[in-house]
Design a protein around this motif. Structure first.
Motif, PDB file in Angstrom:
ATOM      1  N   LEU A 433       0.807  50.650  78.898  1.00  0.00           N
ATOM      2  CA  LEU A 433       1.691  49.973  77.943  1.00  0.00           C
ATOM      3  C   LEU A 433       2.955  49.470  78.635  1.00  0.00           C
ATOM      4  O   LEU A 433       3.380  50.017  79.661  1.00  0.00           O
ATOM      5  CB  LEU A 433       2.100  50.939  76.831  1.00  0.00           C
ATOM      6  N   ASP A 434       3.562  48.438  78.039  1.00  0.00           N
ATOM      7  CA  ASP A 434       4.878  48.021  78.523  1.00  0.00           C
ATOM      8  C   ASP A 434       5.945  48.940  77.929  1.00  0.00           C
ATOM      9  O   ASP A 434       5.643  49.857  77.147  1.00  0.00           O
ATOM     10  CB  ASP A 434       5.146  46.550  78.208  1.00  0.00           C
ATOM     11  N   ASP A 435       7.197  48.695  78.266  1.00  0.00           N
ATOM     12  CA  ASP A 435       8.263  49.601  77.834  1.00  0.00           C
ATOM     13  C   ASP A 435       8.455  49.602  76.323  1.00  0.00           C
ATOM     14  O   ASP A 435       9.010  50.555  75.762  1.00  0.00           O
ATOM     15  CB  ASP A 435       9.579  49.235  78.517  1.00  0.00           C
ATOM     16  N   ALA A 436       7.981  48.526  75.657  1.00  0.00           N
ATOM     17  CA  ALA A 436       8.089  48.454  74.199  1.00  0.00           C
ATOM     18  C   ALA A 436       6.897  49.088  73.497  1.00  0.00           C
ATOM     19  O   ALA A 436       6.848  49.119  72.266  1.00  0.00           O
ATOM     20  CB  ALA A 436       8.231  47.004  73.760  1.00  0.00           C
ATOM     21  N   GLY A 437       5.931  49.590  74.272  1.00  0.00           N
ATOM     22  CA  GLY A 437       4.773  50.259  73.689  1.00  0.00           C
ATOM     23  C   GLY A 437       3.600  49.351  73.411  1.00  0.00           C
ATOM     24  O   GLY A 437       2.652  49.757  72.728  1.00  0.00           O
ATOM     25  N   HIS A 438       3.610  48.128  73.968  1.00  0.00           N
ATOM     26  CA  HIS A 438       2.507  47.194  73.756  1.00  0.00           C
ATOM     27  C   HIS A 438       1.545  47.242  74.944  1.00  0.00           C
ATOM     28  O   HIS A 438       1.987  47.354  76.094  1.00  0.00           O
ATOM     29  CB  HIS A 438       3.034  45.769  73.587  1.00  0.00           C
ATOM     30  N   PRO A 439       0.228  47.118  74.706  1.00  0.00           N
ATOM     31  CA  PRO A 439      -0.730  47.092  75.817  1.00  0.00           C
ATOM     32  C   PRO A 439      -0.455  45.910  76.747  1.00  0.00           C
ATOM     33  O   PRO A 439      -0.123  44.811  76.288  1.00  0.00           O
ATOM     34  CB  PRO A 439      -2.085  46.951  75.119  1.00  0.00           C
ATOM     35  N   VAL A 440      -0.580  46.147  78.037  1.00  0.00           N
ATOM     36  CA  VAL A 440      -0.394  45.068  79.015  1.00  0.00           C
ATOM     37  C   VAL A 440      -1.762  44.532  79.430  1.00  0.00           C
ATOM     38  O   VAL A 440      -2.776  45.225  79.306  1.00  0.00           O
ATOM     39  CB  VAL A 440       0.379  45.566  80.252  1.00  0.00           C
ATOM     40  N   PRO A 441      -1.841  43.299  79.916  1.00  0.00           N
ATOM     41  CA  PRO A 441      -3.123  42.758  80.384  1.00  0.00           C
ATOM     42  C   PRO A 441      -3.670  43.579  81.545  1.00  0.00           C
ATOM     43  O   PRO A 441      -2.908  44.195  82.303  1.00  0.00           O
ATOM     44  CB  PRO A 441      -2.768  41.339  80.823  1.00  0.00           C
ATOM     45  N   ARG A 442      -4.987  43.582  81.679  1.00  0.00           N
ATOM     46  CA  ARG A 442      -5.608  44.276  82.817  1.00  0.00           C
ATOM     47  C   ARG A 442      -5.038  43.731  84.128  1.00  0.00           C
ATOM     48  O   ARG A 442      -4.837  42.527  84.284  1.00  0.00           O
ATOM     49  CB  ARG A 442      -7.136  44.089  82.788  1.00  0.00           C
ATOM     50  N   GLY A 443      -4.771  44.656  85.041  1.00  0.00           N
ATOM     51  CA  GLY A 443      -4.208  44.267  86.327  1.00  0.00           C
ATOM     52  C   GLY A 443      -2.695  44.196  86.346  1.00  0.00           C
ATOM     53  O   GLY A 443      -2.097  43.881  87.373  1.00  0.00           O
ATOM     54  N   THR A 444      -2.051  44.506  85.207  1.00  0.00           N
ATOM     55  CA  THR A 444      -0.592  44.444  85.109  1.00  0.00           C
ATOM     56  C   THR A 444       0.006  45.848  85.142  1.00  0.00           C
ATOM     57  O   THR A 444      -0.488  46.758  84.477  1.00  0.00           O
ATOM     58  CB  THR A 444      -0.167  43.747  83.803  1.00  0.00           C
ATOM     59  N   LEU A 445       1.067  46.009  85.895  1.00  0.00           N
ATOM     60  CA  LEU A 445       1.727  47.302  86.029  1.00  0.00           C
ATOM     61  C   LEU A 445       2.395  47.696  84.715  1.00  0.00           C
ATOM     62  O   LEU A 445       3.026  46.879  84.055  1.00  0.00           O
ATOM     63  CB  LEU A 445       2.767  47.227  87.145  1.00  0.00           C
ATOM     64  N   GLY A 446       2.247  48.949  84.324  1.00  0.00           N
ATOM     65  CA  GLY A 446       2.878  49.440  83.111  1.00  0.00           C
ATOM     66  C   GLY A 446       2.920  50.947  83.069  1.00  0.00           C
ATOM     67  O   GLY A 446       2.650  51.631  84.071  1.00  0.00           O
ATOM     68  N   ASN A 447       3.262  51.497  81.912  1.00  0.00           N
ATOM     69  CA  ASN A 447       3.348  52.945  81.702  1.00  0.00           C
ATOM     70  C   ASN A 447       1.975  53.506  81.349  1.00  0.00           C
ATOM     71  O   ASN A 447       1.337  53.048  80.391  1.00  0.00           O
ATOM     72  CB  ASN A 447       4.315  53.245  80.559  1.00  0.00           C
ATOM     73  N   ILE A 448       1.526  54.512  82.091  1.00  0.00           N
ATOM     74  CA  ILE A 448       0.237  55.142  81.804  1.00  0.00           C
ATOM     75  C   ILE A 448       0.443  56.195  80.718  1.00  0.00           C
ATOM     76  O   ILE A 448       1.291  57.085  80.852  1.00  0.00           O
ATOM     77  CB  ILE A 448      -0.357  55.795  83.061  1.00  0.00           C
ATOM     78  N   VAL A 449      -0.351  56.093  79.652  1.00  0.00           N
ATOM     79  CA  VAL A 449      -0.232  57.018  78.528  1.00  0.00           C
ATOM     80  C   VAL A 449      -1.624  57.491  78.118  1.00  0.00           C
ATOM     81  O   VAL A 449      -2.632  56.847  78.425  1.00  0.00           O
ATOM     82  CB  VAL A 449       0.468  56.349  77.323  1.00  0.00           C
ATOM     83  N   VAL A 450      -1.672  58.627  77.425  1.00  0.00           N
ATOM     84  CA  VAL A 450      -2.930  59.206  76.956  1.00  0.00           C
ATOM     85  C   VAL A 450      -2.879  59.301  75.432  1.00  0.00           C
ATOM     86  O   VAL A 450      -1.915  59.844  74.875  1.00  0.00           O
ATOM     87  CB  VAL A 450      -3.163  60.610  77.547  1.00  0.00           C
ATOM     88  N   LYS A 451      -3.908  58.786  74.786  1.00  0.00           N
ATOM     89  CA  LYS A 451      -3.957  58.857  73.327  1.00  0.00           C
ATOM     90  C   LYS A 451      -4.047  60.306  72.865  1.00  0.00           C
ATOM     91  O   LYS A 451      -4.772  61.118  73.430  1.00  0.00           O
ATOM     92  CB  LYS A 451      -5.169  58.077  72.797  1.00  0.00           C
ATOM     93  N   LEU A 452      -3.305  60.594  71.803  1.00  0.00           N
ATOM     94  CA  LEU A 452      -3.389  61.914  71.188  1.00  0.00           C
ATOM     95  C   LEU A 452      -4.604  61.990  70.272  1.00  0.00           C
ATOM     96  O   LEU A 452      -5.028  60.967  69.722  1.00  0.00           O
ATOM     97  CB  LEU A 452      -2.110  62.188  70.393  1.00  0.00           C
TER      98      LEU A 452
END
Length: 645
Positions: A433-452
């Motif tokens: 996800l980006d810093d606003a919590g939106h999914p980023v396109p494949r291949g784009t750097l972002g925050n790694i998160v795990v679904k609860l």
């Protein structure tokens, strides 16, 4: 072998509760599970609610009752004093029962906290299991840890007992534990009722009876002679098994809490499915029981699976040389080795051509697993070349307790991709996800998160700090657990973990990964290991600075190597990287398990107040780094202002 990974992962996705209930059937339960997952308990739900069990029973008694008591459970090898011994499951049971009897005789029971301040000796493992047998909650603190940090952990846990030793052994020195322990107890507000002290031959410690000091061996031998039998105490699956403290940003250590039921189910599942290890086979995790890796894969997972675990006291190099690991693999017929990439970088630095490997029979080794620090492709390639077995990077954290992403040897290996730990394990649905919590396109750097919800085996909270857990792990990205790692996912779902989120640098508006730059630095033939950090810059915001450790046999002009590395990064990543500074250093500052202290190095370079991390392997290295930075014109490099939690 055709991989069944996708079928197994789909099976978990289709019905997570049924998947984990089937996995739980491999264990013994004194009371059956009433509800596999209850979303209304805890911060994100709890697993195996209503079930009762005991971790020690499943690690030891279960195998003895199955007729496998004469199988080796634990092999102890100390490169520090030459001791080599092994214990069958029968022998481990006898040791654990005797320690449990001593603890029970002195009032330790279900729910009490016990701190272990121990070196890498069998008694430490037996004591962990003895606590589990009684339903007591253990908290392992590195032997030799600073006294005021030990005092904080005594206070936070409210420890009733401390189990310690007279000393630990390091290359070239003996570390006396007892003065540190005494000082910690003097400082602590919560005073333990008593301390069990294991006297080692290398150094005997005077016992302080005002602290309730008891000679460990003498007390245990009495119970052995008496043949005291201590039954396993049934505990709820949701009851805590242990607290493992990690450094907190507030100066207050955070205690990761692991439960009994989910922890066992997850670890048991990983041994055969991820690591491909069967009962009776030898599995060696070259780590320390003070880390989560030691908890999960020196102690609990191998014993739950009925395998043989190796407990090693020593270093990958210098005890006595860079061939120590190969001696152990050969001598004990290790099938799978698990360690940190930094261990292999140290071995490669001292033995770049792999000469020591040729002196040992490693034909029984099937795979090498790496975790704990980013595994750069160059180190992986070198290890594959010299060992001629699959080298498997996998990714997880103290908080998760077992791997989130890996390549499952037990299900059939998937195609490798350099720099990726491969695909998520069942239980983990991972997004970027980006810093606003939106999914980023494949291949784009972002925050790694795990679904609860997180799967069984992950932390359930921080000790006595539920709100702190919610705020630091669950609030920033609602519906997700924040890993605080940054990375990207490719079109095939392979995850690339590039850096901690605080290791992403913003250079003239570009988000750049220090991990990607480190990969390129490591491509240089003279570089054994490296670290890249972002340094404050008035024009660009931040610019990267590289620290290079060279292979031992390099005798070239150091300035030439630095210039070549700079050119390599600018060639491979581009001028946007603004990589203009590289400096050769003798060593990198690391924790005792090999994590490079990039954040601390960055603070030093930026002239920010910094504290000496409590888990650092050698405090002198950071002072050397600070002096080198000052010599290179970073006059703002600041001295330490204390010690971290």
């Amino acid at each position: 072998m055709q991989s069944t990974y996708f079928d197994v992962y789909a099976e978990w996705q289709a019905d997570p509760e049924a998947f984990w209930l089937r996995a739980a059937e491999a264990l013994d339960w004194s009371k059956p599970v009433e509800r596999v997952f209850d979303p209304d308990q805890g911060a994100y739900g709890r697993w195996f609610v209503g079930g009762e069990t005991n971790t020690c029973h499943n690690c030891i008694d279960r195998h003895v009752k199955a007729g496998r008591g004469d199988q080796r459970a634990l092999i102890y090898d100390s490169a520090m004093n030459g001791t080599k011994t092994s214990f069958t499951y029968d022998a481990v049971l006898a040791e654990v029962q005797a320690i449990a009897a001593v603890l029970r005789n002195h009032g330790v029971g279900k729910g009490d906290r016990v701190i272990l301040y121990m070196p890498m000796v069998p008694e430490a493992v037996f004591s962990m299991l003895a606590c589990a047998r009684l339903g007591a909650v253990h908290s392992v603190v590195f032997g030799g840890f600073a006294a005021h940090e030990l005092a904080k952990r005594i206070d936070d846990s409210g420890a009733k007992v401390v189990i310690s030793a007279s000393c630990g052994l390091e290359p070239g020195r003996i570390v006396s534990y007892k003065p540190l322990l005494d000082h910690a107890i003097d400082m602590a507000t919560a005073k333990p009722d008593f301390c069990l002290i294991l006297q080692r031959d290398e150094l005997h410690a005077p016992l302080r009876y005002e602290h309730g000091d008891i000679d460990f061996r003498q007390a245990v031998e009495v119970e052995k002679v008496n043949g005291t039998v201590i039954d396993c105490v049934p505990v709820a699956a949701t009851d805590p098994l242990y607290i493992l403290y990690t450094s907190g940003t507030t100066g207050q250590p955070k205690g990761v809490v692991r439960d009994n039921g989910g922890h066992m189910v997850a670890l048991q599942w990983t041994m055969e499915n991820l690591y491909g290890v069967k009962p009776g086979e030898v599995f060696w995790t070259a780590s320390d029981i003070g880390w989560v890796v030691g908890h999960s894969y020196i102690v609990y997972a191998p014993l739950l699976a009925g395998s043989t675990t190796v407990l090693f006291e020593g270093k990958p190099v210098g005890t006595p040389d860079a061939g120590t690991f190969w001696r152990i693999v050969s001598e004990y017929d290790v099938k799978v080795l698990f360690t940190a990439p930094t261990a292999f970088r140290a071995i490669r630095r001292d033995d770049p051509d792999g000469e020591y490997v040729r002196h040992h029979d490693l034909s029984g080794l099937r795979a090498l697993f790496l975790a704990g620090e980013r595994a750069d492709p160059e180190t992986l390639k070198w290890a594959e070349t010299v060992l001629k077995v699959p080298v498997i990077d996998h990714w997880w954290q103290t908080e998760t307790g077992w791997p989130m992403v890996g390549n499952p040897a037990g299900l059939g290996l998937l195609p490798f991709k350099a720099g990726s730990p491969t695909l998520p394990m069942p239980g983990y649905a991972i997004d970027v996800l980006d810093d606003a919590g939106h999914p980023v396109p494949r291949g784009t750097l972002g925050n790694i998160v795990v679904k609860l919800p997180l799967p069984p085996g992950c932390l359930v909270s921080f000790w006595n700090a539920d709100e702190r857990f919610r705020q630091s792990c669950l609030e920033e990205f609602p519906g997700y657990y924040k890993t605080a790692d940054a990375g990207l996912m490719d079109d095939e779902g392979y995850l690339f973990v590039m850096a901690r989120t605080d290791d992403i640098i913003n250079c003239a508006g570009h988000r750049l990964s220090t991990g990607a730059m480190e990969e390129v630095c490591a491509m240089h033939p003279d570089v054994a290991e490296c670290a890249v950090v972002g340094v404050a810059d008035a024009l660009k915001g931040q610019v990267p600075c590289g620290f290079l450790v060279l292979k031992n046999r390099v005798s070239r002009d150091l300035g030439a190597v630095e210039r070549e590395v700079i050119d390599l990064v600018r060639s491979e990543i581009g001028p946007v990287a603004a990589f203009r500074t590289a400096m050769v250093v003798q060593r990198l500052p690391k924790t005792r398990f090999g994590k490079i202290l990039r954040g601390t190095m960055q603070k030093i370079a930026d002239g920010m107040p910094w504290t000496m991390p409590a888990t650092i392997d050698d405090p002198g290295i950071l002072e050397e780094i600070a002096e080198i930075l000052r010599q290179r014109g970073y006059a703002r490099a600041a001295p330490a202002v204390g010690q971290d939690a």
